[in-house]
Enzyme design. Structure first.
Site, short mmCIF file in Angstrom:
data_model
loop_
_atom_site.label_atom_id
_atom_site.label_comp_id
_atom_site.label_asym_id
_atom_site.label_seq_id
_atom_site.Cartn_x
_atom_site.Cartn_y
_atom_site.Cartn_z
N ASP A 20 0.81 -1.21 0.00
CA ASP A 20 0.00 0.00 0.00
C ASP A 20 0.85 1.27 0.00
OD1 ASP A 20 -2.05 -1.75 0.24
OD2 ASP A 20 -3.00 -0.76 1.96
N ASP A 21 0.18 2.36 -0.38
CA ASP A 21 0.65 3.75 -0.20
C ASP A 21 1.75 4.19 -1.16
OD1 ASP A 21 -1.11 3.55 1.86
OD2 ASP A 21 0.34 3.91 3.47
N HIS B 88 -5.76 3.03 -4.26
CA HIS B 88 -5.79 3.27 -2.82
C HIS B 88 -6.05 4.77 -2.56
CE1 HIS B 88 -5.10 2.27 1.33
NE2 HIS B 88 -3.91 2.85 1.45
N HIS C 43 -4.97 9.59 -0.01
CA HIS C 43 -5.09 8.85 1.25
C HIS C 43 -6.12 9.48 2.22
CE1 HIS C 43 -3.74 5.94 4.33
NE2 HIS C 43 -3.27 5.28 3.29
N HIS D 252 3.65 -2.26 3.25
CA HIS D 252 3.76 -0.90 2.71
C HIS D 252 5.14 -0.72 2.09
CE1 HIS D 252 0.58 -0.78 5.71
NE2 HIS D 252 0.06 0.24 5.03
ZN ZN Z 1 -2.78 3.26 3.20
#
Ligand code: ZN
Length: 604
Positions: free
Chosen positions: A37-38, A87, A91, A179
């Site tokens: 993620d991210d 995603h 955020h 991540h």
């Molecule tokens: Zn995230």
């Protein structure tokens, strides 16, 4: 010993059974989806290197603003078969946004991802913080993907801790959350992969995890794992590329497993959702390279890309000539061999090589191709040296009209249209039909004056024949006084013309009421034509097709005309003193150049 033998036998049986059901594997393969993620971020390329070394496909839930910052990294992910996923753009917690705010977060990131994956791609969504509600689920327009293994790598920032947490909690069907914006997470993930691969885990994208278990994730639904369910459809296998030379080009056929789409390119190997979709064989000129991939979903559920380069030029197909029973073959490709067969079978590199003229016996089908050495094999060409000594390029034994065309050509009633071409399925025009009958009759050309109709010019090839036909009462034109020589003649018109011709010879034609009743389409015969169709049917000059269909308004073909002329000759021979004339050799017959090929099986 005996026991060992039995055990081996049982094993052999088990193996052969396993081979027989290979496409759907038995349950037992442990599948796991690792997700990041991210990102993307500064460590993502290092992660991609490590995944590539390990043959691992992962899923990246990316933040749009980072996608914009690292477009090359995103393109690499896609190229290497990882799954791109959404995603949000920045955020944000979706539950705190308006409807349009949520939609905008999704669509802005989708648009950025599509620069790599192509328009029309579908991206799964993971809401930031896992924060969602019914309203958010209804707005995202994609399956929502969460996790069943969370090592809290963002908190611990220690590779060993991350590795142990992943290894200790992994399970078949898991979705692991990590991540890639933390260097320690990258190291921990790769170390965990090494351990889990040794334990028999296979790392797949989220899309593949579900597809292989036969589960279709639905838009607006949330998923955190995909438990084993006894099904494993196996990985996507690469398409096969096969080729064959056709008419100086290369025909490419791509084959993939059932249900998979094939995408391909002739320009480069960067295939995506917008690439050409394979729908059937296509032709290319050599040299060229073909790249292809099989996919259930180009984003994360596809095979490795395969490529094949074709460098050999294709040989020019040979030409066949038969003169006085002597076969000659030629190709324009210097250095290519000519291969041939004389038994109707396909010619290829194993066939006889042509070295000079070959004496043929009548009834021989010649098949040839060129190739060998530095060349791809050309297309096949075929011709026949017929049973009656004719040379045809488009009439072959086994076609219903072969004996009729052969006989009509041998008797001189009909010639080809030149160079071995007979055009058996081309329609016969009114001008052509009277020309055929005129030639058949052997009438003296000097006996007839100018054509009596305005639309027949004295210079037309059929002018003399039309004048003869009018004088003999065989035709009388249409109501407007025109003959319409270029109009295709229908099968019922053909019956009328043949009736008139027989009458002009003094043949008494018996009426045959009811003779046409045997045709299944008898009702569609025009009333004016019915007596002629009946009479010609009674005489055996026409007979309909094998299924009993007559097609009265259908266009008569040259093959059908040949059959009728042969039957007419036989009929006249059976009548006293009415044998057909021995026709003079004549020029080739022009055919309608644009007339459609008939696929009719009417044998007359
Ligand atoms: Zn995230």
């Amino acid at each position: 010993m005996k026991r060992i033998f039995s055990a081996l036998l049982a094993l052999a049986i088990a193996l052969s059974l396993a081979a027989a059901v290979a496409p759907v594997r038995a349950a037992g393969g442990k599948l796991v989806a690792i997700t990041f993620d991210d990102g993307p971020g500064p460590y993502t390329n290092r992660l991609l290197d490590g995944l590539a070394q390990r043959g691992v496909k992962a899923t990246f839930f990316m933040v749009g603003s980072n996608v914009a910052r690292y477009p090359d990294t995103v393109a690499r992910m896609y190229r290497e078969g990882h799954q791109l996923a959404n995603h949000s753009y920045d955020h944000s917690d979706f539950t705190g946004l308006s409807d349009s705010g949520v939609r905008s977060q999704i669509s802005k990131t989708n648009d950025l991802l599509s620069k790599a994956a192509g328009k029309g791609s579908v991206y799964m969504v993971r809401a930031p913080y896992g924060s969602t509600n019914a309203r958010v689920r209804s707005l995202v327009g994609a399956p929502l993907v969460y996790w069943s293994v969370d090592p809290q790598d963002w908190k611990y920032r220690n590779a060993t801790t991350v590795k142990n947490a992943v290894v200790n909690n992994a399970h078949d069907g898991a979705i692991i959350l990590l991540h890639d914006i933390h260097s320690t997470s990258v190291d921990g993930a790769l170390a965990a992969i090494d351990v889990l691969q040794d334990k028999g885990y296979e790392f797949v994208t989220v899309a593949e995890l579900f597809r292989r278990r036969g589960v279709t994730p639905e838009n607006g639904e949330s998923y955190s794992r995909c438990k084993p369910n006894g099904t494993d459809l196996g990985p996507v296998t690469s398409p096969s590329i096969s080729s064959r030379a056709v008419d100086g080009k290369l025909e490419i056929t791509l084959t993939a497993q059932p249900g998979a789409e094939i995408y391909y390119s002739l320009e480069d190997g960067n295939l995506n959702q917008e690439s050409k979709r394979y729908t059937g064989p296509f032709t290319v000129s050599t040299p060229c390279t073909v790249w292809a991939v099989a996919a259930f979903n180009m984003n994360g559920s596809r095979s490795a890309t395969v490529q094949e380069t074709f460098t050999k030029p294709t040989a020019q197909a040979p030409t066949i000539q038969v003169t006085d029973g002597l076969l000659t073959l030629q190709t324009e490709t210097t250095g290519a061999n000519i291969y041939y067969t004389l038994d109707g079978t396909v010619a290829g590199l194993d066939s006889a090589v042509y070295t000079g003229p070959v004496a043929l016996t009548p009834g021989t089908v010649i098949t040839a191709c060129a190739g060998g050495g530095e060349y791809l094999t050309s297309s096949q060409v075929q011709a026949v040296y017929s049973h009656l000594g004719n040379f045809f390029r488009d009439v072959f034994p086994g076609q219903w009209y072969y004996p009729d065309v052969d006989a009509a050509a041998a008797a001189g009633y009909m010639n080809g249209v030149g160079d071995g071409v007979f055009s058996p399925n081309k329609p016969v025009t009114r001008g052509q039909l009277v020309t055929l009958l005129y030639r058949f009759s052997g009438a003296d050309p000097a006996a007839f004056g100018e054509s009596p109709v305005a639309d027949v010019k004295p210079t037309a090839y059929y002018a003399e024949a039309v004048a003869w036909a009018y004088a003999a009462g065989i035709v009388n034109g249409y109501e407007n006084g025109k003959f319409l020589p270029d109009r295709p003649i229908s099968r019922q018109e053909l019956c009328k013309v043949f009736s008139a011709y027989l009458s002009s010879l003094g043949v008494e034609i018996a009426a045959a009421p009811g003779a046409a009743d045997k045709y299944t389409d008898c009702g569609s015969i025009s009333p004016w034509a019915l007596p002629y169709v009946e009479a010609m049917t009674g005489l055996g000059l026409v007979q309909g097709d094998t299924t009993g269909v007559f097609r009265p308004a259908g266009t008569a073909t040259r093959a059908q005309a040949a059959a009728m002329l042969n039957r007419l000759a036989a009929l006249l021979e059976s009548q006293d003193g009415l044998e057909p004339a021995e026709p003079e050799p004549t020029e080739p017959e022009p055919v309608q150049p644009t007339a459609p090929e008939s696929t009719s099986t009417i044998s007359n």
